[in-house]
Scaffold this motif. Structure first.
Motif, short mmCIF file in Angstrom:
data_model
loop_
_atom_site.label_atom_id
_atom_site.label_comp_id
_atom_site.label_asym_id
_atom_site.label_seq_id
_atom_site.Cartn_x
_atom_site.Cartn_y
_atom_site.Cartn_z
N UNK A 5 19.94 37.33 -13.71
CA UNK A 5 20.25 38.35 -12.71
C UNK A 5 20.59 39.69 -13.34
N UNK A 6 20.44 39.79 -14.64
CA UNK A 6 20.77 41.03 -15.34
C UNK A 6 19.85 42.17 -14.90
N UNK A 7 20.39 43.37 -14.84
CA UNK A 7 19.61 44.54 -14.43
C UNK A 7 19.50 45.56 -15.56
N UNK A 8 19.22 45.07 -16.76
CA UNK A 8 19.04 46.01 -17.87
C UNK A 8 17.57 46.33 -18.03
N UNK A 9 17.18 46.78 -19.21
CA UNK A 9 15.80 47.21 -19.42
C UNK A 9 14.79 46.09 -19.19
N UNK A 10 15.21 44.84 -19.35
CA UNK A 10 14.28 43.72 -19.17
C UNK A 10 13.90 43.57 -17.71
N UNK A 11 14.82 43.86 -16.79
CA UNK A 11 14.55 43.87 -15.36
C UNK A 11 13.94 42.56 -14.86
N UNK A 12 14.28 41.43 -15.49
CA UNK A 12 13.83 40.14 -15.02
C UNK A 12 12.36 39.84 -15.25
N UNK A 13 11.67 40.63 -16.06
CA UNK A 13 10.26 40.38 -16.35
C UNK A 13 10.08 38.96 -16.88
N UNK A 14 9.04 38.29 -16.45
CA UNK A 14 8.78 36.92 -16.89
C UNK A 14 8.03 36.93 -18.22
N UNK A 37 15.53 38.64 -19.45
CA UNK A 37 14.17 38.23 -19.12
C UNK A 37 14.16 36.88 -18.41
N UNK A 38 13.17 36.68 -17.56
CA UNK A 38 12.88 35.35 -17.04
C UNK A 38 11.99 34.68 -18.06
N UNK A 39 12.26 33.43 -18.40
CA UNK A 39 11.52 32.77 -19.46
C UNK A 39 10.91 31.47 -18.98
N UNK A 40 9.64 31.31 -19.27
CA UNK A 40 8.94 30.04 -19.12
C UNK A 40 8.54 29.66 -20.54
N UNK A 41 8.88 28.44 -20.97
CA UNK A 41 8.58 28.09 -22.35
C UNK A 41 7.65 26.90 -22.45
N UNK A 42 6.91 26.86 -23.55
CA UNK A 42 5.95 25.80 -23.82
C UNK A 42 6.04 25.42 -25.29
N UNK A 43 5.72 24.14 -25.58
CA UNK A 43 5.78 23.64 -26.95
C UNK A 43 4.42 23.63 -27.64
N UNK A 44 3.34 23.92 -26.88
CA UNK A 44 2.00 23.90 -27.48
C UNK A 44 1.12 24.94 -26.82
N UNK A 118 17.87 37.70 -33.74
CA UNK A 118 17.62 37.75 -32.29
C UNK A 118 17.47 39.18 -31.76
N UNK A 119 18.27 40.11 -32.27
CA UNK A 119 18.17 41.49 -31.80
C UNK A 119 16.81 42.10 -32.12
N UNK A 120 16.20 41.69 -33.23
CA UNK A 120 14.87 42.20 -33.58
C UNK A 120 13.82 41.71 -32.58
N UNK A 121 13.96 40.48 -32.11
CA UNK A 121 13.04 39.95 -31.10
C UNK A 121 13.15 40.75 -29.81
N UNK A 122 14.36 40.99 -29.37
CA UNK A 122 14.59 41.73 -28.12
C UNK A 122 14.05 43.15 -28.25
N UNK A 123 14.28 43.80 -29.39
CA UNK A 123 13.79 45.16 -29.59
C UNK A 123 12.27 45.20 -29.62
N UNK A 124 11.64 44.26 -30.34
CA UNK A 124 10.18 44.24 -30.42
C UNK A 124 9.57 44.01 -29.04
N UNK A 125 10.15 43.11 -28.26
CA UNK A 125 9.62 42.85 -26.92
C UNK A 125 9.82 44.05 -26.01
N UNK A 126 10.95 44.69 -26.10
CA UNK A 126 11.21 45.90 -25.32
C UNK A 126 10.20 46.99 -25.66
N UNK A 127 9.96 47.20 -26.96
CA UNK A 127 8.98 48.19 -27.40
C UNK A 127 7.59 47.86 -26.87
#
Length: 133
Positions: A5-14, A37-44, A118-127
Motif C-alpha cells: 500500500x506504499x505510495x512512493x516512487x514504486x506506486x504499486x507497479x507489478x 512494488x507488487x511482486x509476482x515471483x517464479x522459480x523458473x 538491496x538498495x542497488x536493486x531498488x535504485x536500478x529498478x527505479x531507474x
C-alpha cells in the motif's frame, strides 16, 4: 501476489521476479515489496512464462540469467516478455553471465551484477522504470 500500500516512487507497479535460488528469491521479493512494488515471483523461466500471459501484465521483469536446469533462461524470458509487451522493463541480475549482456540482452535493459545490495536493486529498478515510462 503481494501488493504493497506504499505510495512512493514504486506506486504499486507489478514486478515479475524470476530467481531459481529460493532464499535469494525470498530476500529480493521482500526488498521489492518494502520498496512499494507488487511482486509476482517464479522459480523458473517456464513458470515465469506462464505468469507473463496473466493480467495485469508486469511493468517490469527482474530475472536471473541462469535459471538452474530450466530450459528457458533469463535471456529467452526477456525476449518473451518484450513480445507480450514491448514497453516491459527488463532488469537482468547475474553473477557470471554479465559479459554476454551486450550480445544477448534485449534493447533498453539494465544488468545488475551479483552480488549487490538491496538498495542497488531498488535504485536500478527505479531507474529502469523512469526510462521506460
Amino acid at each position: 501476489m503481494h501488493l504493497s500500500n506504499s505510495h512512493n516512487a514504486a506506486d504499486g507497479s507489478t514486478i515479475l521476479l524470476v530467481e531459481d535460488e529460493a532464499l535469494l528469491r525470498e530476500m529480493l521479493e521482500e526488498t521489492l515489496i518494502e520498496a512499494g512494488y507488487g511482486v509476482v515471483s517464479a522459480a523458473s523461466g517456464e513458470e515465469a512464462a506462464r505468469l507473463l500471459i496473466r493480467t495485469p501484465l508486469p511493468r517490469a521483469v527482474v530475472t536471473d540469467i541462469n535459471l538452474g536446469r530450466a530450459r528457458m533462461d533469463g535471456w529467452g524470458l526477456a525476449r518473451l516478455a518484450r513480445e507480450n509487451d514491448p514497453s516491459c522493463g527488463i532488469l537482468y541480475v547475474s553473477g557470471d553471465s554479465a559479459h554476454r549482456w551486450a550480445s544477448n540482452g534485449v534493447p533498453r535493459s539494465i544488468l545488475l551484477p551479483k552480488p549487490f545490495a538491496p538498495a542497488q536493486l531498488v535504485q536500478a529498478l527505479s531507474d529502469l522504470l523512469i526510462r521506460t515510462s
